[in-house]
Design a protein around this motif. Structure first.
Motif, PDB file in Angstrom:
ATOM      1  N   MET A 145       6.874  -9.315 -14.465  1.00 14.81           N
ATOM      2  CA  MET A 145       6.183 -10.394 -15.165  1.00 14.81           C
ATOM      3  C   MET A 145       5.769  -9.903 -16.547  1.00 14.81           C
ATOM      4  SD  MET A 145       2.522 -10.221 -13.163  1.00 14.81           S
ATOM      5  CE  MET A 145       3.326 -10.127 -11.559  1.00 14.81           C
ATOM      6  N   HIS A 146       5.137 -10.794 -17.317  1.00 14.90           N
ATOM      7  CA  HIS A 146       4.649 -10.427 -18.648  1.00 14.90           C
ATOM      8  C   HIS A 146       3.604  -9.313 -18.516  1.00 14.90           C
ATOM      9  CE1 HIS A 146       2.700 -10.749 -22.580  1.00 14.90           C
ATOM     10  NE2 HIS A 146       3.783 -11.391 -22.985  1.00 14.90           N
ATOM     11  N   PRO A 147       3.634  -8.300 -19.387  1.00 11.86           N
ATOM     12  CA  PRO A 147       2.693  -7.177 -19.295  1.00 11.86           C
ATOM     13  C   PRO A 147       1.223  -7.602 -19.278  1.00 11.86           C
ATOM     14  CG  PRO A 147       4.419  -6.679 -20.878  1.00 11.86           C
ATOM     15  CD  PRO A 147       4.609  -8.108 -20.492  1.00 11.86           C
ATOM     16  N   SER A 148       0.888  -8.657 -20.028  1.00 14.12           N
ATOM     17  CA  SER A 148      -0.514  -9.102 -20.067  1.00 14.12           C
ATOM     18  C   SER A 148      -0.980  -9.593 -18.702  1.00 14.12           C
ATOM     19  CB  SER A 148      -0.688 -10.212 -21.106  1.00 14.12           C
ATOM     20  OG  SER A 148      -0.441  -9.720 -22.406  1.00 14.12           O
ATOM     21  N   TYR A 149      -0.116 -10.346 -17.998  1.00 12.56           N
ATOM     22  CA  TYR A 149      -0.474 -10.830 -16.668  1.00 12.56           C
ATOM     23  C   TYR A 149      -0.631  -9.657 -15.694  1.00 12.56           C
ATOM     24  CZ  TYR A 149       1.067 -15.376 -18.468  1.00 12.56           C
ATOM     25  OH  TYR A 149       1.218 -16.514 -19.214  1.00 12.56           O
ATOM     26  N   PHE A 150       0.304  -8.728 -15.756  1.00  6.64           N
ATOM     27  CA  PHE A 150       0.247  -7.578 -14.857  1.00  6.64           C
ATOM     28  C   PHE A 150      -1.000  -6.741 -15.129  1.00  6.64           C
ATOM     29  CE2 PHE A 150       2.607  -3.598 -13.201  1.00  6.64           C
ATOM     30  CZ  PHE A 150       2.097  -3.807 -11.931  1.00  6.64           C
ATOM     31  N   ALA A 151      -1.359  -6.589 -16.409  1.00  4.63           N
ATOM     32  CA  ALA A 151      -2.564  -5.830 -16.773  1.00  4.63           C
ATOM     33  C   ALA A 151      -3.808  -6.507 -16.214  1.00  4.63           C
ATOM     34  CB  ALA A 151      -2.662  -5.697 -18.291  1.00  4.63           C
ATOM     35  N   MET A 152      -3.841  -7.846 -16.243  1.00  2.00           N
ATOM     36  CA  MET A 152      -4.985  -8.572 -15.680  1.00  2.00           C
ATOM     37  C   MET A 152      -5.061  -8.375 -14.169  1.00  2.00           C
ATOM     38  SD  MET A 152      -6.761  -9.845 -18.017  1.00  2.00           S
ATOM     39  CE  MET A 152      -6.689 -10.275 -19.756  1.00  2.00           C
ATOM     40  N   ALA A 154      -1.538 -13.160  -1.423  1.00  2.00           N
ATOM     41  CA  ALA A 154      -2.271 -12.165  -2.224  1.00  2.00           C
ATOM     42  C   ALA A 154      -1.400 -10.941  -2.490  1.00  2.00           C
ATOM     43  CB  ALA A 154      -3.554 -11.759  -1.507  1.00  2.00           C
ATOM     44  N   PHE A 155      -0.664 -10.494  -1.469  1.00  5.47           N
ATOM     45  CA  PHE A 155       0.191  -9.318  -1.621  1.00  5.47           C
ATOM     46  C   PHE A 155       1.362  -9.584  -2.565  1.00  5.47           C
ATOM     47  CE2 PHE A 155       3.799  -6.650  -0.330  1.00  5.47           C
ATOM     48  CZ  PHE A 155       3.225  -5.391  -0.371  1.00  5.47           C
ATOM     49  N   SER A 156       1.916 -10.807  -2.528  1.00  4.73           N
ATOM     50  CA  SER A 156       3.135 -11.112  -3.292  1.00  4.73           C
ATOM     51  C   SER A 156       2.872 -11.440  -4.758  1.00  4.73           C
ATOM     52  CB  SER A 156       3.874 -12.292  -2.644  1.00  4.73           C
ATOM     53  OG  SER A 156       3.130 -13.499  -2.804  1.00  4.73           O
ATOM     54  N   LEU A 157       1.635 -11.816  -5.106  1.00  2.00           N
ATOM     55  CA  LEU A 157       1.355 -12.255  -6.481  1.00  2.00           C
ATOM     56  C   LEU A 157       1.787 -11.245  -7.545  1.00  2.00           C
ATOM     57  CD1 LEU A 157      -2.112 -14.075  -6.264  1.00  2.00           C
ATOM     58  CD2 LEU A 157       0.086 -15.066  -6.945  1.00  2.00           C
ATOM     59  N   PRO A 158       1.499  -9.941  -7.387  1.00  2.00           N
ATOM     60  CA  PRO A 158       1.922  -8.990  -8.431  1.00  2.00           C
ATOM     61  C   PRO A 158       3.397  -8.630  -8.373  1.00  2.00           C
ATOM     62  CG  PRO A 158       0.080  -8.149  -7.093  1.00  2.00           C
ATOM     63  CD  PRO A 158       0.677  -9.281  -6.354  1.00  2.00           C
ATOM     64  N   LEU A 159       4.105  -9.086  -7.340  1.00  2.00           N
ATOM     65  CA  LEU A 159       5.460  -8.593  -7.109  1.00  2.00           C
ATOM     66  C   LEU A 159       6.554  -9.560  -7.530  1.00  2.00           C
ATOM     67  CD1 LEU A 159       4.834  -6.941  -3.639  1.00  2.00           C
ATOM     68  CD2 LEU A 159       5.608  -5.753  -5.691  1.00  2.00           C
ATOM     69  N   GLU A 160       6.558 -10.745  -6.982  1.00  2.00           N
ATOM     70  CA  GLU A 160       7.678 -11.661  -7.210  1.00  2.00           C
ATOM     71  C   GLU A 160       7.162 -13.088  -7.320  1.00  2.00           C
ATOM     72  OE1 GLU A 160      10.633 -13.477  -8.175  1.00  2.00           O
ATOM     73  OE2 GLU A 160      11.075 -11.347  -7.857  1.00  2.00           O
ATOM     74  N   ARG A 161       7.270 -13.663  -8.506  1.00  2.00           N
ATOM     75  CA  ARG A 161       6.711 -14.990  -8.749  1.00  2.00           C
ATOM     76  C   ARG A 161       7.439 -16.085  -7.995  1.00  2.00           C
ATOM     77  NH1 ARG A 161       9.338 -17.476 -13.457  1.00  2.00           N
ATOM     78  NH2 ARG A 161      11.067 -16.190 -14.137  1.00  2.00           N
ATOM     79  N   HIS A 162       8.677 -15.839  -7.550  1.00  2.00           N
ATOM     80  CA  HIS A 162       9.418 -16.869  -6.827  1.00  2.00           C
ATOM     81  C   HIS A 162       8.986 -16.971  -5.370  1.00  2.00           C
ATOM     82  CE1 HIS A 162      12.213 -15.949 -10.236  1.00  2.00           C
ATOM     83  NE2 HIS A 162      12.259 -17.255 -10.258  1.00  2.00           N
TER      84      HIS A 162
END
Length: 332
Positions: free
Chosen positions: A165-172, A17-25
């Motif tokens: 990441m893509h701005p749309s994903y980060f905004a969501m 949960a913590f890593s999802l907004p940070l680093e997709r790898h």
């Protein structure tokens, strides 16, 4: 010391949960560890019982099974295998989490709390990155290494701001965190001290502003709906008429100021309105909203032509490209 599998599962879930907004790898590594822990947990009887209780959660697995079946009549095997790899989370995540007991509200809030912390950390890193680029450009101009002067606030907008990441994903992601913070502030009463309430409120304000800076149309629309729902709650449920009206006026003021002072945000909304109102859309356009509408139309046509079997997991890309060419969709 031997940790129980449930404890390992919960810990890895919080890290995920913590890593999802940070680093997709990082996410695939954590999901692989969750899968390994799931395999090593030999308590299959409880797993099966939990699957029976969470049947709906297993529906994405059926969708993934349909993709697998589609590989039997596809020609582009390479793209099909890549697509199956991309969509593997549709299979793994339901299997991993539906095998666990129902999540208590306290644990769910803990997961959302870690996710929101990850979003906050990501926001700090994004602004730090943009500030570095901004001042680095100024320094290059002073040193004469950069001859074209772009002292450019665009570093704080859209994909320049969101470098993870893509701005749309980060905004969501930020929108989901905003919902969590609002629920904590006004529905559950979790922040008990003034200090905690100030921190939550400050995070909500920063996330709201950042969603506007990301200039994602869908993100901004979702944010507006979130705030309108909150205002409706104040007015209808709590009878806080002054707070509701004040919040509405504040929201409309923010929207007006961003629209008038940001060409990027204004263009996003203008393009969206033009796409929705223009009949039919311009097939030669490369603007993202128009292209999406055109692609959706061709996807619907393919579904109508192949309602039962589809066109094959690996062939969808080729069939869509053929449709784009036939329809003159040069921007898709």
């Amino acid at each position: 010391m031997h940790l129980p599998n449930s404890k390992i599962h919960n810990t890895l879930t919080l890290f995920l949960a913590f890593s999802l907004p940070l680093e997709r790898h990082i996410s695939p590594i954590l999901i692989a560890l969750l899968f390994l822990n799931w395999v090593m947990d030999r308590n299959w009887k409880d797993k099966i019982e939990n699957y029976k209780k969470h049947k709906i959660a297993l529906l994405p697995c059926l969708l993934y099974l349909l993709y697998c079946i589609g590989m039997f009549y596809t020609e582009n095997i390479a793209f099909g295998l890549k697509d199956l790899e991309t969509k593997l989370s549709l299979l793994l995540l339901p299997l991993l989490f539906a095998s666990q007991p129902s999540i208590p509200l306290k644990k769910l809030n803990q997961v959302l709390h870690y996710f929101t912390l990850g979003c906050g950390f990501a926001v700090i890193l994004c602004y730090a990155h943009s500030l570095f680029l901004y001042y680095d450009e100024i320094q290059q101009v002073k040193n004469g290494t950069l001859h074209d002067v772009y002292i450019n606030v665009n570093f704080f907008f859209s994909n320049h701001l969101s470098f993870f990441m893509h701005p749309s994903y980060f905004a969501m992601y930020l929108g989901l965190s905003a919902i969590y913070i609002l629920s904590m502030l006004f529905f559950s009463g979790t922040p008990e001290t003034i200090k905690e309430k100030i921190i939550f409120s400050a995070a909500l304000f920063v996330f709201t502003i950042t969603i506007f800076f990301l200039a994602s149309r869908m993100g901004i629309i979702v944010l507006i709906l979130i705030w309108l729902g909150t205002i409706a709650f104040f007015v209808i449920k709590k009878k806080y008429y002054f707070i509701g009206i004040g919040s509405f006026l504040l929201l409309t003021t923010f929207l007006f100021l961003f629209y008038k002072n940001s060409k990027i945000i204004a263009s996003r909304f203008d393009y969206t309105l033009n796409t929705l109102l223009k009949k039919p859309p311009d097939k030669t356009s490369s603007e993202s909203s128009t292209v999406r509408v055109l692609i959706w139309g061709q996807a619907v046509n393919l579904i109508k032509a192949n309602p039962v079997t589809g066109v094959g997991t690996g062939d969808i890309k080729n069939r869509l490209l053929e449709k784009y060419k036939a329809e003159g969709m040069t921007g898709a």
